[in-house]
Design a protein around this motif. Structure first.
Motif, PDB file in Angstrom:
ATOM      1  N   LYS A  59       0.835  -1.194   0.000  1.00 23.29           N
ATOM      2  CA  LYS A  59       0.000   0.000   0.000  1.00 23.29           C
ATOM      3  C   LYS A  59       0.871   1.247   0.000  1.00 23.29           C
ATOM      4  N   ALA A  60       0.523   2.182  -0.853  1.00 20.01           N
ATOM      5  CA  ALA A  60       1.224   3.459  -0.925  1.00 20.01           C
ATOM      6  C   ALA A  60       0.264   4.561  -0.487  1.00 20.01           C
ATOM      7  N   SER A  61       0.779   5.495   0.301  1.00 15.18           N
ATOM      8  CA  SER A  61      -0.030   6.652   0.690  1.00 15.18           C
ATOM      9  C   SER A  61       0.082   7.723  -0.384  1.00 15.18           C
ATOM     10  N   ALA A  62      -0.726   8.751  -0.249  1.00 10.68           N
ATOM     11  CA  ALA A  62      -0.686   9.834  -1.237  1.00 10.68           C
ATOM     12  C   ALA A  62       0.625  10.605  -1.162  1.00 10.68           C
ATOM     13  N   LYS A  63       1.398  10.396  -0.085  1.00 10.84           N
ATOM     14  CA  LYS A  63       2.683  11.093   0.064  1.00 10.84           C
ATOM     15  C   LYS A  63       3.862  10.192  -0.256  1.00 10.84           C
ATOM     16  N   SER A  64       3.603   8.986  -0.772  1.00 11.11           N
ATOM     17  CA  SER A  64       4.680   8.041  -1.090  1.00 11.11           C
ATOM     18  C   SER A  64       5.214   8.310  -2.488  1.00 11.11           C
ATOM     19  N   VAL A  65       6.546   8.348  -2.614  1.00  8.22           N
ATOM     20  CA  VAL A  65       7.176   8.471  -3.925  1.00  8.22           C
ATOM     21  C   VAL A  65       7.157   7.102  -4.583  1.00  8.22           C
ATOM     22  N   VAL A  66       6.452   6.968  -5.690  1.00 11.53           N
ATOM     23  CA  VAL A  66       6.354   5.698  -6.388  1.00 11.53           C
ATOM     24  C   VAL A  66       7.507   5.527  -7.373  1.00 11.53           C
TER      25      VAL A  66
ATOM     26  N   GLY B 102      13.363   5.109  -1.867  1.00 10.52           N
ATOM     27  CA  GLY B 102      12.142   5.896  -2.008  1.00 10.52           C
ATOM     28  C   GLY B 102      11.887   6.754  -0.778  1.00 10.52           C
ATOM     29  N   LYS B 103      12.114   6.182   0.406  1.00  7.70           N
ATOM     30  CA  LYS B 103      11.914   6.934   1.636  1.00  7.70           C
ATOM     31  C   LYS B 103      12.893   8.106   1.729  1.00  7.70           C
ATOM     32  N   LEU B 104      14.149   7.877   1.337  1.00  8.80           N
ATOM     33  CA  LEU B 104      15.146   8.956   1.338  1.00  8.80           C
ATOM     34  C   LEU B 104      14.786  10.025   0.311  1.00  8.80           C
ATOM     35  N   LEU B 105      14.287   9.570  -0.833  1.00 10.57           N
ATOM     36  CA  LEU B 105      13.914  10.524  -1.871  1.00 10.57           C
ATOM     37  C   LEU B 105      12.748  11.389  -1.402  1.00 10.57           C
ATOM     38  N   GLU B 106      11.781  10.773  -0.696  1.00  9.67           N
ATOM     39  CA  GLU B 106      10.680  11.546  -0.133  1.00  9.67           C
ATOM     40  C   GLU B 106      11.206  12.610   0.829  1.00  9.67           C
TER      41      GLU B 106
ATOM     42  N   ALA C 180      10.522  13.541  -8.923  1.00  6.86           N
ATOM     43  CA  ALA C 180       9.939  12.425  -8.182  1.00  6.86           C
ATOM     44  C   ALA C 180       8.422  12.553  -8.231  1.00  6.86           C
ATOM     45  N   TYR C 181       7.726  11.415  -8.355  1.00  6.35           N
ATOM     46  CA  TYR C 181       6.277  11.438  -8.515  1.00  6.35           C
ATOM     47  C   TYR C 181       5.618  10.607  -7.410  1.00  6.35           C
ATOM     48  N   TYR C 182       4.605  11.190  -6.810  1.00  4.66           N
ATOM     49  CA  TYR C 182       3.871  10.550  -5.730  1.00  4.66           C
ATOM     50  C   TYR C 182       2.663   9.794  -6.284  1.00  4.66           C
ATOM     51  N   ALA C 183       2.130   8.871  -5.483  1.00  3.71           N
ATOM     52  CA  ALA C 183       0.850   8.248  -5.824  1.00  3.71           C
ATOM     53  C   ALA C 183      -0.225   9.320  -5.795  1.00  3.71           C
ATOM     54  N   PHE C 184      -1.087   9.358  -6.803  1.00  2.47           N
ATOM     55  CA  PHE C 184      -2.083  10.430  -6.856  1.00  2.47           C
ATOM     56  C   PHE C 184      -3.172  10.235  -5.807  1.00  2.47           C
ATOM     57  N   GLN C 185      -3.275   8.988  -5.256  1.00  2.00           N
ATOM     58  CA  GLN C 185      -4.187   8.711  -4.156  1.00  2.00           C
ATOM     59  C   GLN C 185      -3.746   7.409  -3.496  1.00  2.00           C
TER      60      GLN C 185
END
Length: 462
Positions: free
Chosen positions: A96-103, A163-167, A184-189
């Motif tokens: 699961k990715a949150s809306a603030k997660s860098v995919v 990904g966490k470091l990139l966020e 860097a692009y986040y999950a849109f939802q």
């Protein structure tokens, strides 16, 4: 003179009388003989004794199953590349990715990590306390769960950590793009991230076809293997709703089992998890389908378009015993109007004859194993077919002529075979479910003979 003396001695030896040695009692020889006899008896006993195995009676259930490869329908969204460039994925697939997660991140060269390293040398990059705690927690969890035989998980962990470091870096820079030529692009939802597509992402329970349910010509494409993409290319898939559906063809026999029911019991073959879910029946293209609505378990089977399930029906509970323990035994039928009671014991008056041929009636206690509308059934050793009995409360007589076979097991709790009648509720090829409250029947944790053909009633069981 000397020779004469020698001759006298020889003559004397001829007159010596030889005595037999007396018998000596040797305890060692007797012990040895006893041991030999004991060993012979043991060997004969070993090769001739019956190998009687036992089975402990326990409660259980027996169910009928309908197995399917059910079509999974979810609310899915394909995400496309916003521009040309090289792509690096950071979110672990099937999580699961949150809306603030860098995919993922897009960059102009194929050396994102090297460019980041060079850039960080020139800039101050200190993680916030919150981000630092998250990173350390990830490292601790991976270190604790690491196994040499699961080294392949290291690559996925590296992507998640990057990904966490990139966020954190994007957060510190206040934007998703903080390196020239990189974004860097986040999950849109919020949702579950998958790096594959199969062309069935737009399916709903209102537009699926019979061919799609059967899986004819099904195939899927792995998206994560691509290093560079062009604008508009599919790059990942996001499942955005926890409600999902399983669709399977509905057989007539299963339809009959479901009549009058609002829920159906599902068991997933992959991990034996089960759930009870509501269902609807849909007719399409001349076929009937069972559509099952699920609200849990999505992430466990998110990667599977076709999920192996069992639909459970006819769940019967009782004592679960092996079919090999059950034998059919004859029981003597006694008319109900012949049963009487004496000193709080039930039995019948058995007509016997003395040496002079005179008849007399004697009371025989009788264990009653089962009954029907007209008869009780027993296995008394004192009664047999052809015997005469006296009816209760009268001088009328009756002859015991009928027998009936009942399914039985041999109980061995007391060291010998005791007949116990069982009432079979449901059975398959290996086990039977029997009634738990049968008179003179088995009880929980009784030990019964595993193979009922090996013993007889009353036989001692070692």
């Amino acid at each position: 003179m000397f020779s004469a003396f020698f001759c006298v001695i020889l003559d004397g030896m001829d007159n010596v009388v030889k005595f037999k040695k007396p018998f000596q009692f040797r305890i060692g020889g007797i012990v040895f003989g006893v041991l030999c006899i004991y060993l012979v008896v043991l060997i004969i006993s070993f090769f001739t004794k019956k190998n009687v195995a036992s089975y402990e009676v326990v409660t259980g259930d027996l169910s009928s199953y309908y197995s399917f490869q059910a079509l999974a329908i979810r609310k899915e969204k394909i995400i496309t590349a916003p521009r040309d460039g090289y792509i690096t994925y950071f979110t672990k697939e099937d999580t699961k990715a949150s809306a603030k997660s860098v995919v993922y991140a897009m960059h102009d060269t194929g050396n994102l990590y090297q460019d980041l390293k060079n850039s960080l040398k020139e800039k101050e990059a200190v993680l916030s306390e919150e981000r630092r705690t998250e990173v350390l927690s990830m490292l601790d969890e991976f270190s604790y769960a690491y196994r040499d035989d699961a080294f392949y998980e290291t690559a996925s962990f590296r992507e998640s950590l990057n990904g966490k470091l990139l966020e954190a870096l994007a957060e510190k820079g206040g934007q998703a793009s903080f390196l020239p030529g990189m974004a860097a692009y986040y999950a849109f939802q919020p949702g579950i991230v998958l790096y594959e597509e199969d062309g069935l992402e737009n399916l709903t329970i209102n537009n699926f076809s019979a061919a799609q349910v059967s899986g004819t010509n099904y195939s899927k494409k792995i998206l994560k293997t691509q290093e560079s993409v062009q604008a508009g290319d599919d790059i990942y898939k996001l499942i955005t709703d926890e409600t999902w559906y399983l669709v399977a063809p509905l057989e007539d026999s299963l339809k009959k089992h479901l009549e009058g029911q609002e829920y159906v019991d599902i068991e997933f073959q992959a991990d034996n998890r089960s759930m009870s879910v509501p269902y609807t029946i849909v007719k399409r293209q001349g076929h009937t389908f069972l559509c099952m609505e699920c609200t849990t378990g999505l992430i466990r089977y998110a990667k599977e378009r076709y999920v192996s399930i069992d639909i459970v029906v006819n769940q019967t509970k009782g004592f679960k015993i092996p079919n090999s323990s059950i034998v059919k035994l004859p029981f003597l039928a006694i008319p109900k109007d012949a049963i009487m009671e004496s000193k709080n014991k039930k039995g019948v008056m058995h007509i016997v004859k003395d040496e002079d041929g005179n008849e007399r009636a004697e009371f025989v206690e009788t264990a009653l194993y089962a009954s029907d509308e007209n008869f009780y059934y027993t296995r008394s050793k004192k009664l047999k077919q052809g015997d005469q009995i006296q009816l209760a409360g009268s001088a009328n007589k009756d002859t015991l002529a009928r027998t009936k076979n009942f399914p039985c097991v041999y109980c061995m709790n007391k060291g010998y075979a005791v007949v116990k009648i069982v009432e079979i509720l449901e059975k398959n090829d290996d086990y039977s479910i029997t009634e738990m409250n049968t008179a003179y029947g088995i009880r929980n944790f009784d030990h019964i003979v595993l193979d009922g053909t090996l013993v007889k009633e009353g036989e001692m069981i070692p």
